[in-house]
Motif scaffolding. Structure first.
Motif, short mmCIF file in Angstrom:
data_model
loop_
_atom_site.label_atom_id
_atom_site.label_comp_id
_atom_site.label_asym_id
_atom_site.label_seq_id
_atom_site.Cartn_x
_atom_site.Cartn_y
_atom_site.Cartn_z
N VAL A 86 0.84 -1.20 0.00
CA VAL A 86 0.00 0.00 0.00
C VAL A 86 0.88 1.25 0.00
O VAL A 86 0.63 2.20 -0.74
CB VAL A 86 -0.92 0.00 1.24
N SER A 106 -1.93 -6.79 -6.46
CA SER A 106 -2.45 -6.08 -5.28
C SER A 106 -2.05 -4.60 -5.34
O SER A 106 -2.85 -3.72 -4.99
CB SER A 106 -1.94 -6.73 -3.99
N ILE B 59 -13.27 -5.99 9.71
CA ILE B 59 -11.97 -5.33 9.91
C ILE B 59 -12.00 -3.99 9.19
O ILE B 59 -11.97 -3.93 7.96
CB ILE B 59 -10.82 -6.23 9.41
N ILE B 76 -13.22 -4.89 14.29
CA ILE B 76 -11.81 -4.62 14.58
C ILE B 76 -11.43 -3.32 13.88
O ILE B 76 -11.39 -3.27 12.64
CB ILE B 76 -10.91 -5.77 14.07
N THR B 78 -8.80 -0.48 12.72
CA THR B 78 -7.36 -0.51 12.42
C THR B 78 -6.76 0.89 12.30
O THR B 78 -5.58 1.07 12.55
CB THR B 78 -7.05 -1.26 11.10
N MET B 80 -5.84 2.15 9.73
CA MET B 80 -4.77 2.00 8.75
C MET B 80 -5.21 2.23 7.31
O MET B 80 -4.46 1.96 6.37
CB MET B 80 -4.22 0.58 8.81
N ASN B 82 -6.49 1.78 3.71
CA ASN B 82 -6.58 0.64 2.79
C ASN B 82 -5.63 -0.50 3.14
O ASN B 82 -5.80 -1.62 2.65
CB ASN B 82 -6.30 1.10 1.37
N ALA B 83 -4.66 -0.25 3.99
CA ALA B 83 -3.77 -1.34 4.40
C ALA B 83 -4.57 -2.40 5.15
O ALA B 83 -4.12 -3.55 5.26
CB ALA B 83 -2.62 -0.82 5.26
N ASN B 85 -7.06 -3.80 4.03
CA ASN B 85 -7.47 -4.81 3.04
C ASN B 85 -6.64 -6.08 3.18
O ASN B 85 -7.14 -7.19 2.99
CB ASN B 85 -7.31 -4.27 1.61
N VAL B 86 -5.36 -5.89 3.49
CA VAL B 86 -4.46 -7.03 3.67
C VAL B 86 -4.97 -7.92 4.80
O VAL B 86 -5.00 -9.14 4.69
CB VAL B 86 -3.02 -6.55 3.99
N LEU B 87 -5.40 -7.30 5.89
CA LEU B 87 -5.86 -8.05 7.04
C LEU B 87 -7.18 -8.78 6.75
O LEU B 87 -7.42 -9.86 7.29
CB LEU B 87 -6.04 -7.14 8.26
N LEU B 90 -6.11 -11.85 4.91
CA LEU B 90 -5.20 -12.66 5.72
C LEU B 90 -5.99 -13.49 6.74
O LEU B 90 -5.57 -14.58 7.12
CB LEU B 90 -4.22 -11.73 6.44
N ASN B 91 -7.13 -12.96 7.16
CA ASN B 91 -7.90 -13.64 8.20
C ASN B 91 -8.99 -14.57 7.69
O ASN B 91 -9.83 -15.03 8.45
CB ASN B 91 -8.45 -12.62 9.21
N HIS B 110 -3.88 -9.54 -2.96
CA HIS B 110 -3.29 -10.00 -1.70
C HIS B 110 -3.67 -11.45 -1.40
O HIS B 110 -2.84 -12.23 -0.94
CB HIS B 110 -3.73 -9.10 -0.54
N PHE B 114 -1.14 -14.53 -0.88
CA PHE B 114 -1.08 -15.36 0.32
C PHE B 114 -1.43 -16.83 0.03
O PHE B 114 -1.48 -17.65 0.94
CB PHE B 114 -2.08 -14.86 1.39
N ALA C 77 -5.00 -12.17 12.75
CA ALA C 77 -3.61 -12.09 12.29
C ALA C 77 -3.40 -10.75 11.61
O ALA C 77 -4.30 -10.23 10.95
CB ALA C 77 -3.31 -13.23 11.32
N LEU C 87 -3.20 -1.61 17.28
CA LEU C 87 -4.55 -2.18 17.14
C LEU C 87 -5.05 -2.79 18.44
O LEU C 87 -6.24 -2.76 18.71
CB LEU C 87 -4.56 -3.24 16.03
N LEU C 90 -6.28 0.17 20.38
CA LEU C 90 -7.34 0.87 19.65
C LEU C 90 -8.68 0.14 19.82
O LEU C 90 -9.74 0.76 19.78
CB LEU C 90 -6.97 0.93 18.16
N ASN C 91 -8.61 -1.16 19.99
CA ASN C 91 -9.84 -1.95 20.07
C ASN C 91 -10.35 -2.21 21.48
O ASN C 91 -11.24 -3.03 21.68
CB ASN C 91 -9.68 -3.25 19.28
N GLY D 79 -0.69 6.73 5.66
CA GLY D 79 -2.13 6.53 5.81
C GLY D 79 -2.47 5.58 6.95
O GLY D 79 -3.59 5.08 7.02
N MET D 80 -1.52 5.35 7.84
CA MET D 80 -1.72 4.36 8.90
C MET D 80 -1.92 4.97 10.28
O MET D 80 -1.91 4.25 11.29
CB MET D 80 -0.50 3.46 8.99
#
Lengths: 146, 146, 146, 146
Positions: A86, A106, B59, B76, B78, B80, B82-83, B85-87, B90-91, B110, B114, C77, C87, C90-91, D79-80
């Motif tokens: 990103v 991505s 997320i 959840i 974040t 963050m 658009n980052a 999106n990875v999570l 990933l989950n 992504h 993965f 994850a 995070l 934050l949560n 952006g995080m």
């Protein structure tokens, strides 16, 4: 401007050659190359830019700046894994994709989502990606649209 | 298993219907729905899962868990962008894409990166994305490959 | 409410006992335990909450949800390394720190930066951290201020 | 080496002066200043370094590189949000903290967690933070320990 050059970490010779030519042209025209900091297309683009006296930024997935390829002038470690993709496209005013696989996909997705112009050389065929033949075409496209 | 359901935040009625049916089926078969927590496809998938008594995880890009759609059981935050999106991908042990635009494209990239199996209903036509006709086909594909 | 319980991944017996009691109390009062998902204080807090029938969320530094301790009900994850600390706090609507070292210090910093109330049992002595003696005091503090 | 200079975004005059002197000294000795890219201590450190001909990197919480203070040579947008604090200290071989509040506290925690040496001028009094009187002391400490 800053241009993100994206593509596979293990590029075949034609892709590496195109990436190096892209980096060189960007540097000659005064642009900064931003990339993911590793090998393949990333390294070739940095090498091309660096040999032409240009500036290169490598945004790495790991937490060790010294993992950057030797042509990265400014390594940025993230320790964030693929979430660093990103940041690679966020820090370019435009994106040039050379070949590339799923990681590149991505990054193209994120780039389009951020509204960045994207030129592609032998890469994913997607709406929003301007397919071009040569590094010069790619650089001219992003200069006109970035 | 956990299945990421991805797609546009402003889905048209057929996409929302497909997402809701996907969520419902996943829940009926004991799977958890993971998504980006916002509207459109994400909300429809959570609604379908939730109405069938299933568990939903959202997320979010922002830092406020209460921005989740009302059918997210576990939000959840974040912060963050658009980052996140990875999570989202990933989950999930597998991914089902319903329609969707550039954000969805980044998530597909992504997910493939993965190594997640990806089924797609009326979404990007890409190598590695199994194009299916119905929510049932999508769920059966990810069950067989996740 | 959701309460982040933070502390070292290799807690000594008194810290583990305090964390377990904290988790148990939070669950008995209907709160969700959010933590970093690994061992030590995180595991003890989840065990306490889980044995009391409460819900537990573990936000992990790595990319493998199965790395969570066995008392995490909802593993998330991230693959983001220490950036996941952000995070974790934050949560939570509030934070309880039990003992802990430098990672915990970073989480306390982020928690205070987000304006979260923080109660601490045998942890860093810092302005903004309410030093308390017992898990009950900690839970009552965050209930009153969260 | 690269040195992260951290501290509040709205520094009072003595803190700004110390930060500027720190940046200047670092640059004179050939070091790169890494910071969070915004105002206060970050801006003063970059100004000092920049006026001495040094290099400055600013790692920003937002997604707009142009939000960096005018003395940042290489802005990196993330952006995080606050998760960028992790990157600020990850990209220094050592850290100098000048004054600062809770955000700085989180950065000190991450820095210590990464094993970075930390010198502090009028900042949080914590084990692992070498309290020094002057910018020169701070620079000499990190040179000796980074």
């Amino acid at each position: 401007m800053r241009v993100s050059v994206i593509g596979s970490g293990d590029a075949d010779p034609p892709a590496a050659e195109a990436a190096a030519a892209t980096g060189r042209l960007l540097a000659e025209r005064g642009h900064v190359v931003v990339c993911g900091g590793l090998g393949g297309v990333m390294e070739a683009a940095c090498r091309g830019a660096s040999e032409a006296g240009g500036r290169t930024v490598g945004i790495l997935p790991g937490d060790d700046p010294s993992a950057a390829n030797p042509h990265v002038e400014i390594p940025i470690a993230t320790g964030m894994g693929n979430a660093r993709n990103v940041l690679v496209v966020l820090n370019g005013d435009a994106v040039i994709a050379v070949s590339g696989s799923t990681g590149t996909l991505s990054e193209i997705g994120h780039a389009l989502d951020f509204g960045r112009p994207v030129a592609g050389i032998d890469t994913h065929d997607l709406p929003g990606v301007e397919a071009v033949e040569t590094p010069r075409d790619a650089v001219e496209y992003v200069e006109a649209n970035g």
